[in-house]
Design an enzyme around this catalytic site. Structure first.
Site, PDB file in Angstrom:
ATOM      1  CE  LYS A 159      -4.003 -11.160  34.669  1.00  0.00           C
ATOM      2  NZ  LYS A 159      -4.702 -11.767  33.739  1.00  0.00           N
TER       3      LYS A 159
ATOM      4  CE  LYS B  82      -6.484  -8.918  32.670  1.00  0.00           C
ATOM      5  NZ  LYS B  82      -6.872 -10.103  31.886  1.00  0.00           N
TER       6      LYS B  82
HETATM    7  C1  PBG Z   1      -6.402 -12.311  28.842  1.00  0.00           C
HETATM    8  C2  PBG Z   1      -5.211 -12.374  29.975  1.00  0.00           C
HETATM    9  C3  PBG Z   1      -4.168 -11.865  30.046  1.00  0.00           C
HETATM   10  C4  PBG Z   1      -3.432 -12.187  30.773  1.00  0.00           C
HETATM   11  C5  PBG Z   1      -4.404 -13.158  31.557  1.00  0.00           C
HETATM   12  N1  PBG Z   1      -5.496 -13.201  30.847  1.00  0.00           N
HETATM   13  C6  PBG Z   1      -3.602 -10.453  29.384  1.00  0.00           C
HETATM   14  C7  PBG Z   1      -4.256  -9.259  29.161  1.00  0.00           C
HETATM   15  O1  PBG Z   1      -5.145  -8.895  29.873  1.00  0.00           O
HETATM   16  O2  PBG Z   1      -3.746  -8.394  28.497  1.00  0.00           O
HETATM   17  C8  PBG Z   1      -2.237 -11.922  31.807  1.00  0.00           C
HETATM   18  C9  PBG Z   1      -1.372 -12.657  32.352  1.00  0.00           C
HETATM   19  C10 PBG Z   1      -0.139 -12.548  32.586  1.00  0.00           C
HETATM   20  O3  PBG Z   1       0.450 -11.351  32.270  1.00  0.00           O
HETATM   21  O4  PBG Z   1       0.858 -13.557  32.925  1.00  0.00           O
HETATM   22  N2  PBG Z   1      -7.162 -11.210  28.552  1.00  0.00           N
END
Ligand code: PBG
Length: 328
Positions: A254, A201
């Site tokens: 992601k 991520k």
């Molecule tokens: C929680 C999380 C996030 C997303 C998914 N789980 C936000 C982040 O990391 O700030 C982002 C998903 C999206 O942008 O659609 N940590």
């Protein structure tokens, strides 16, 4: 054999011919639909930066899930907006937390319960400061503390699984969280609950609209000390290896579109199921172009998802899930 004996256009002459030689397919069952659960009754609050996305109270979420099931979607990914936030992210792991309530309601709807219910595991929606772990302050500086966050993440996953999650999906990016979550689930006998880890991520600007939807923007600093540097492919592969060693059953990559090479590299390296998340910014960017009339909506939705599948993702988390299912 080359031109003129060979003519690539022969196999493109009709839709039936193109269908016969098509290499990649899209199916509603490959799509996971994210929902943002909030307290109350009959609440359907629009998210301004994500047209078509809402904060939903549990009753509304059940209706949404029934529609998703009727469309043949694969599952739901659940996020929560708690009543109150604190330093210990109590709302994340409390047994009456908003997602826990949602899971129980979804499980008691026969239609909704047919979907794979995936619960996001993170603290950022529940902490008063919006970071994904416990913050230790040191004068003017601060640190998102890894090891003390693990206990709360594991507690959160166990609580969500007890409430009915089929899959828990840690998105916090703390080191060691998959092992901590696996141990916590096994300890309470939930040996069949699977872990979908957001293995790679990246610290991305494309999460911007989500932070409005989930009210989870950090009050200070950023997430760069725990989420990955967007420049690093080899490091992403190490993250994947480690999460699998710790016990992840599936991995989620992601964002999707700016990182399709990472999805491809992951697909070539490991044999577990791989999902990709078409994140909020990818969705909002397309929606903005649709509103301006700059892109053909239906074709762009399907093309964006097909590209992610072709890169190697078996399933896709997308805010377009319902729209795409209607088009397929
Ligand atoms: C929680 C999380 C996030 C997303 C998914 N789980 C936000 C982040 O990391 O700030 C982002 C998903 C999206 O942008 O659609 N940590």
């Amino acid at each position: 054999m080359s031109f003129p004996q060979n003519r690539m256009r022969r196999l493109r002459r009709s839709e039936s011919m193109r269908a016969l030689v098509r290499e990649t397919t899209l199916d509603p069952g490959d799509l996971i639909y994210p929902l943002f659960l909030c307290p109350g009754n009959g609440v359907r609050k629009p998210v301004s930066s994500m047209p078509g996305v809402f904060n939903l109270s549990v009753d509304e979420a059940v209706r949404e899930a029934e529609e998703a099931a009727a469309l043949g979607l694969g599952g739901l990914l659940l996020f929560g907006l708690p009543d109150t936030k604190d330093e210990q992210a109590t709302g994340a792991w409390a047994d009456d937390g908003i997602v826990q309530q949602g899971l129980r309601a979804l499980k008691s709807s026969p239609a909704a319960a047919k979907l794979v219910l995936i619960a996001d595991v993170c603290l950022c929606e529940y902490t008063s400061h919006g970071h994904c772990g416990i913050v230790q302050k040191n004068g003017d500086s601060y640190e998102v503390d890894n090891d003390s966050s693990l206990d709360l993440l594991a507690r959160t996953a166990a609580s969500l699984a007890r409430a009915g999650a089929d899959v828990v999906a840690p998105s916090d990016m703390m080191d060691g969280r998959v092992a901590a979550i696996r141990a916590a689930l096994d300890k309470i006998g939930l040996i069949n609950i699977s872990i979908l880890s957001y293995a790679s991520k990246f610290a991305s600007s494309f999460y911007g609209p989500f932070r409005e939807a989930a009210d989870s923007a950090p009050l200070f600093g950023d997430r760069k000390t725990y989420q990955m540097d967007g420049a690093n492919l080899r490091e992403a592969l190490r993250e994947i290896d480690l999460d699998l060693e710790e016990g992840a059953d599936m991995i989620l990559m992601k964002p999707a579109m700016p990182y399709l090479d990472v999805v491809r590299a992951a697909r070539e390296r490991v044999d577990v199921p791989i999902g990709a998340y078409q994140v909020s910014g990818e969705y909002s960017m397309l929606q903005a172009a649709f509103e301006k009339g700059w892109l053909d909506r239906d074709r762009a939705i399907l093309e964006s998802l097909l590209g992610i599948r072709r890169a190697g993702a078996g399933f896709i988390v997308t805010y377009f899930a319902k729209d795409a299912a209607r088009l397929l």
